[in-house]
Design a protein around this motif. Structure first.
Motif, PDB file in Angstrom:
ATOM      1  N   ARG A 112      45.215  42.581  44.188  1.00  0.00           N
ATOM      2  CA  ARG A 112      43.939  41.897  44.383  1.00  0.00           C
ATOM      3  C   ARG A 112      43.391  42.156  45.778  1.00  0.00           C
ATOM      4  NH1 ARG A 112      43.059  35.415  43.795  1.00  0.00           N
ATOM      5  NH2 ARG A 112      44.005  35.434  45.867  1.00  0.00           N
ATOM      6  N   TYR A 113      44.268  42.157  46.777  1.00  0.00           N
ATOM      7  CA  TYR A 113      43.830  42.402  48.145  1.00  0.00           C
ATOM      8  C   TYR A 113      43.311  43.829  48.307  1.00  0.00           C
ATOM      9  CZ  TYR A 113      44.042  42.738  53.251  1.00  0.00           C
ATOM     10  OH  TYR A 113      43.731  42.925  54.577  1.00  0.00           O
ATOM     11  N   GLY A 114      43.997  44.776  47.651  1.00  0.00           N
ATOM     12  CA  GLY A 114      43.606  46.172  47.817  1.00  0.00           C
ATOM     13  C   GLY A 114      42.425  46.597  46.960  1.00  0.00           C
ATOM     14  N   LEU A 115      42.395  46.119  45.719  1.00  0.00           N
ATOM     15  CA  LEU A 115      41.378  46.601  44.781  1.00  0.00           C
ATOM     16  C   LEU A 115      40.635  45.491  44.053  1.00  0.00           C
ATOM     17  CD1 LEU A 115      43.574  49.372  43.098  1.00  0.00           C
ATOM     18  CD2 LEU A 115      41.778  49.759  44.773  1.00  0.00           C
ATOM     19  N   GLY A 116      41.345  44.416  43.718  1.00  0.00           N
ATOM     20  CA  GLY A 116      40.825  43.435  42.781  1.00  0.00           C
ATOM     21  C   GLY A 116      39.549  42.750  43.198  1.00  0.00           C
ATOM     22  N   GLU A 117      39.477  42.245  44.425  1.00  0.00           N
ATOM     23  CA  GLU A 117      38.300  41.481  44.839  1.00  0.00           C
ATOM     24  C   GLU A 117      37.047  42.347  44.856  1.00  0.00           C
ATOM     25  OE1 GLU A 117      38.953  39.352  48.439  1.00  0.00           O
ATOM     26  OE2 GLU A 117      40.393  37.976  47.546  1.00  0.00           O
ATOM     27  N   ARG A 118      37.179  43.570  45.331  1.00  0.00           N
ATOM     28  CA  ARG A 118      36.017  44.472  45.370  1.00  0.00           C
ATOM     29  C   ARG A 118      35.587  44.853  43.956  1.00  0.00           C
ATOM     30  NH1 ARG A 118      35.203  47.061  50.351  1.00  0.00           N
ATOM     31  NH2 ARG A 118      34.471  48.947  49.331  1.00  0.00           N
ATOM     32  N   LEU A 119      36.573  45.128  43.089  1.00  0.00           N
ATOM     33  CA  LEU A 119      36.239  45.505  41.720  1.00  0.00           C
ATOM     34  C   LEU A 119      35.610  44.335  40.976  1.00  0.00           C
ATOM     35  CD1 LEU A 119      36.342  47.569  39.445  1.00  0.00           C
ATOM     36  CD2 LEU A 119      38.669  46.802  38.932  1.00  0.00           C
ATOM     37  N   ALA A 120      36.168  43.135  41.158  1.00  0.00           N
ATOM     38  CA  ALA A 120      35.609  41.956  40.490  1.00  0.00           C
ATOM     39  C   ALA A 120      34.179  41.691  40.959  1.00  0.00           C
ATOM     40  CB  ALA A 120      36.486  40.739  40.760  1.00  0.00           C
ATOM     41  N   ALA A 121      33.942  41.891  42.258  1.00  0.00           N
ATOM     42  CA  ALA A 121      32.591  41.680  42.791  1.00  0.00           C
ATOM     43  C   ALA A 121      31.612  42.680  42.193  1.00  0.00           C
ATOM     44  CB  ALA A 121      32.617  41.806  44.316  1.00  0.00           C
ATOM     45  N   ARG A 122      32.024  43.918  42.040  1.00  0.00           N
ATOM     46  CA  ARG A 122      31.150  44.934  41.443  1.00  0.00           C
ATOM     47  C   ARG A 122      30.861  44.615  39.982  1.00  0.00           C
ATOM     48  NH1 ARG A 122      33.486  50.729  43.763  1.00  0.00           N
ATOM     49  NH2 ARG A 122      33.007  50.337  45.980  1.00  0.00           N
ATOM     50  N   MET A 123      31.888  44.121  39.273  1.00  0.00           N
ATOM     51  CA  MET A 123      31.680  43.765  37.870  1.00  0.00           C
ATOM     52  C   MET A 123      30.723  42.580  37.748  1.00  0.00           C
ATOM     53  SD  MET A 123      35.556  44.220  36.346  1.00  0.00           S
ATOM     54  CE  MET A 123      35.079  43.993  34.631  1.00  0.00           C
ATOM     55  N   ASP A 124      30.836  41.616  38.667  1.00  0.00           N
ATOM     56  CA  ASP A 124      29.923  40.471  38.652  1.00  0.00           C
ATOM     57  C   ASP A 124      28.483  40.901  38.922  1.00  0.00           C
ATOM     58  OD1 ASP A 124      31.703  38.463  38.030  1.00  0.00           O
ATOM     59  OD2 ASP A 124      32.314  38.161  40.111  1.00  0.00           O
ATOM     60  N   ALA A 125      28.314  41.908  39.782  1.00  0.00           N
ATOM     61  CA  ALA A 125      26.980  42.353  40.166  1.00  0.00           C
ATOM     62  C   ALA A 125      26.376  43.348  39.179  1.00  0.00           C
ATOM     63  CB  ALA A 125      27.022  42.984  41.557  1.00  0.00           C
ATOM     64  N   SER A 126      27.180  43.828  38.244  1.00  0.00           N
ATOM     65  CA  SER A 126      26.695  44.843  37.308  1.00  0.00           C
ATOM     66  C   SER A 126      25.982  44.199  36.127  1.00  0.00           C
ATOM     67  CB  SER A 126      27.866  45.700  36.816  1.00  0.00           C
ATOM     68  OG  SER A 126      28.786  44.902  36.105  1.00  0.00           O
ATOM     69  N   ASP A 127      25.341  45.038  35.342  1.00  0.00           N
ATOM     70  CA  ASP A 127      24.628  44.576  34.147  1.00  0.00           C
ATOM     71  C   ASP A 127      25.182  45.291  32.912  1.00  0.00           C
ATOM     72  OD1 ASP A 127      22.842  42.899  35.566  1.00  0.00           O
ATOM     73  OD2 ASP A 127      21.673  44.665  36.158  1.00  0.00           O
ATOM     74  N   GLY A 128      24.686  44.912  31.780  1.00  0.00           N
ATOM     75  CA  GLY A 128      25.027  45.606  30.546  1.00  0.00           C
ATOM     76  C   GLY A 128      26.443  45.341  30.080  1.00  0.00           C
ATOM     77  N   ALA A 129      27.095  46.392  29.529  1.00  0.00           N
ATOM     78  CA  ALA A 129      28.396  46.260  28.885  1.00  0.00           C
ATOM     79  C   ALA A 129      29.480  45.805  29.853  1.00  0.00           C
ATOM     80  CB  ALA A 129      28.794  47.595  28.249  1.00  0.00           C
ATOM     81  N   VAL A 130      29.448  46.335  31.071  1.00  0.00           N
ATOM     82  CA  VAL A 130      30.476  45.970  32.053  1.00  0.00           C
ATOM     83  C   VAL A 130      30.446  44.476  32.340  1.00  0.00           C
ATOM     84  CG1 VAL A 130      31.267  46.282  34.421  1.00  0.00           C
ATOM     85  CG2 VAL A 130      30.483  48.253  33.098  1.00  0.00           C
ATOM     86  N   ARG A 131      29.259  43.932  32.524  1.00  0.00           N
ATOM     87  CA  ARG A 131      29.134  42.506  32.798  1.00  0.00           C
ATOM     88  C   ARG A 131      29.578  41.673  31.591  1.00  0.00           C
ATOM     89  NH1 ARG A 131      26.631  39.145  36.531  1.00  0.00           N
ATOM     90  NH2 ARG A 131      27.361  37.042  36.025  1.00  0.00           N
ATOM     91  N   GLY A 167      39.707  39.556  38.805  1.00  0.00           N
ATOM     92  CA  GLY A 167      39.374  38.352  39.566  1.00  0.00           C
ATOM     93  C   GLY A 167      39.976  37.057  39.060  1.00  0.00           C
ATOM     94  N   VAL A 168      41.146  37.106  38.430  1.00  0.00           N
ATOM     95  CA  VAL A 168      41.807  35.881  37.961  1.00  0.00           C
ATOM     96  C   VAL A 168      42.303  35.080  39.172  1.00  0.00           C
ATOM     97  CG1 VAL A 168      43.833  34.982  36.741  1.00  0.00           C
ATOM     98  CG2 VAL A 168      42.493  36.854  35.745  1.00  0.00           C
ATOM     99  N   PRO A 169      42.049  33.773  39.210  1.00  0.00           N
ATOM    100  CA  PRO A 169      42.545  32.949  40.323  1.00  0.00           C
ATOM    101  C   PRO A 169      44.072  32.953  40.391  1.00  0.00           C
ATOM    102  CG  PRO A 169      40.862  31.780  39.079  1.00  0.00           C
ATOM    103  CD  PRO A 169      41.208  32.997  38.286  1.00  0.00           C
ATOM    104  N   LEU A 170      44.595  32.811  41.601  1.00  0.00           N
ATOM    105  CA  LEU A 170      46.035  32.873  41.820  1.00  0.00           C
ATOM    106  C   LEU A 170      46.777  31.815  41.009  1.00  0.00           C
ATOM    107  CD1 LEU A 170      48.580  33.866  43.251  1.00  0.00           C
ATOM    108  CD2 LEU A 170      47.979  32.387  45.186  1.00  0.00           C
ATOM    109  N   TYR A 171      46.284  30.574  41.000  1.00  0.00           N
ATOM    110  CA  TYR A 171      47.024  29.509  40.318  1.00  0.00           C
ATOM    111  C   TYR A 171      47.101  29.763  38.814  1.00  0.00           C
ATOM    112  CZ  TYR A 171      42.938  27.138  38.283  1.00  0.00           C
ATOM    113  OH  TYR A 171      41.832  26.823  37.540  1.00  0.00           O
ATOM    114  N   ARG A 172      46.031  30.326  38.232  1.00  0.00           N
ATOM    115  CA  ARG A 172      46.068  30.634  36.800  1.00  0.00           C
ATOM    116  C   ARG A 172      47.079  31.734  36.513  1.00  0.00           C
ATOM    117  NH1 ARG A 172      40.081  30.491  33.983  1.00  0.00           N
ATOM    118  NH2 ARG A 172      39.531  28.353  34.604  1.00  0.00           N
ATOM    119  N   PHE A 173      47.107  32.721  37.376  1.00  0.00           N
ATOM    120  CA  PHE A 173      48.073  33.806  37.200  1.00  0.00           C
ATOM    121  C   PHE A 173      49.492  33.277  37.281  1.00  0.00           C
ATOM    122  CE2 PHE A 173      50.952  36.946  38.991  1.00  0.00           C
ATOM    123  CZ  PHE A 173      50.800  37.995  38.105  1.00  0.00           C
TER     124      PHE A 173
END
Length: 241
Positions: A112-131, A167-173
Motif C-alpha cells: 500500500r505504501y509503495g503502490l496502493g495509495e497512488r493506484l487507489a487515488a487514480r481509480m477514484d479519479a477515473s471514470d467509466g469501467a475502472v471507476r 485501498g482497503v483500510p488496514l483494520y478491515r484487512f
C-alpha cells in the motif's frame, strides 16, 4: 495520502524491494532447511526446548512465522505444521493464525505504501469501467476480503497484495485476514498436532486433506455465505433497472 504522493519513488518502493530481495535469497538458501525433513530430524530437540522454555518457544516461533510470511520465505506450511506439533491444535492454531495475520499485514502495508495509495487515488479519479470496478469493490469489501481468504485456490500472497492495491483500510484487512484464515489454519494445525504418529510410522503428512469433501465442503459453504451479500446486491441492482 499527500505525504505518500510527495515521497520520493525510491523510498516508496524500498519496502517492496527489500521484501522481494529477501524472498529471492530465501527461496535459494532456505528451501532445504524449512522442510518437513528438517522438522522430523529435529523434533526431539524442539520438544525438549519447548518443555524447558514454553513461553520463549512460543515467542520465537511466532516471530519466525511472521518473518516467513512477511518476507514471503518458503516454509509457511511447515511453520503451520510446526505450530500444531509443538503446541497442539490449541493454542497452536491461535499462534499460527495470529502470526500469519501479522506477517500478511507487513506485505499489505509495504504494497500500500509503495503502490496502493497512488493506484487507489487514480481509480477514484477515473471514470467509466475502472471507476465502476473500484466502486463495486468498495461496496462489497468485507465480502470480497473474506472470499479471497476462504477460497483455497487463491494464493496467500495474492490475497495480501490485492487489498492493498484497491485501498482497503488496514483494520478491515487485519480482521478479515485473521477470521478468514481460521478454517484452513485449524485444519493444518490439526495435521501438525498429529505429526508424532506420522513420525513414528516414518511417513509424511497428507497436506491435501483440505481438499477432502468433509473439510472442503464446509469451507465452500463459508465462501457461499461470504458471497451472498454480493449476489443480493447484484440482484437488487437488476431489479432497479
Amino acid at each position: 495520502m499527500t505525504e505518500t504522493r510527495d515521497t520520493p519513488a525510491w523510498k516508496r518502493y524500498a519496502p517492496l524491494v527489500v521484501i522481494g530481495a529477501v524472498a529471492l535469497v530465501g527461496a535459494i538458501t532456505l528451501r532445504d532447511y524449512l522442510s518437513f525433513e528438517t522438522l522430523a530430524a529435529n523434533r526431539e530437540a524442539l520438544e525438549a526446548f519447548r518443555d524447558a522454555n514454553y513461553l520463549l518457544t512460543a515467542g520465537v516461533f511466532m516471530l519466525a512465522y511472521v518473518v516467513i510470511v512477511g518476507f514471503s520465505l518458503p516454509g509457511a506450511t511447515i511453520a503451520t505444521l510446526t505450530g500444531g506439533f509443538l503446541f497442539g491444535v490449541f493454542p497452536g492454531a491461535l499462534f499460527n493464525v495470529l502470526a500469519a495475520t501479522v506477517g500478511a499485514t507487513v506485505i499489505f502495508l509495504a504494497a500500500r505504501y509503495g503502490l496502493g495509495e497512488r493506484l487507489a487515488a487514480r481509480m477514484d479519479a477515473s471514470d467509466g469501467a475502472v471507476r465502476k470496478i473500484k466502486d463495486g469493490i468498495d461496496e462489497n469489501q468485507w465480502s470480497m476480503l473474506f472470499l479471497i481468504r476462504l477460497v483455497p485456490a487463491v494464493p496467500f500472497f495474492v490475497a495480501n497484495l490485492v487489498p492493498a492495491l484497491v485501498g482497503v483500510p488496514l483494520y478491515r484487512f487485519f480482521v478479515s485476514t485473521f477470521l478468514g484464515i481460521i478454517p484452513g489454519g485449524v485444519v493444518y494445525t490439526s495435521v501438525g498436532a498429529g505429526l508424532g504418529e506420522v513420525f513414528a510410522r516414518g511417513e509424511t503428512p497428507d497436506l491435501g486433506i483440505i481438499f477432502e469433501p468433509h473439510i472442503l465442503l464446509p469451507i465452500l459453504g463459508l465462501c457461499a455465505l461470504a458471497a451472498l451479500p454480493i449476489v443480493l446486491k447484484a440482484l437488487r441492482g437488476k431489479k432497479g433497472l
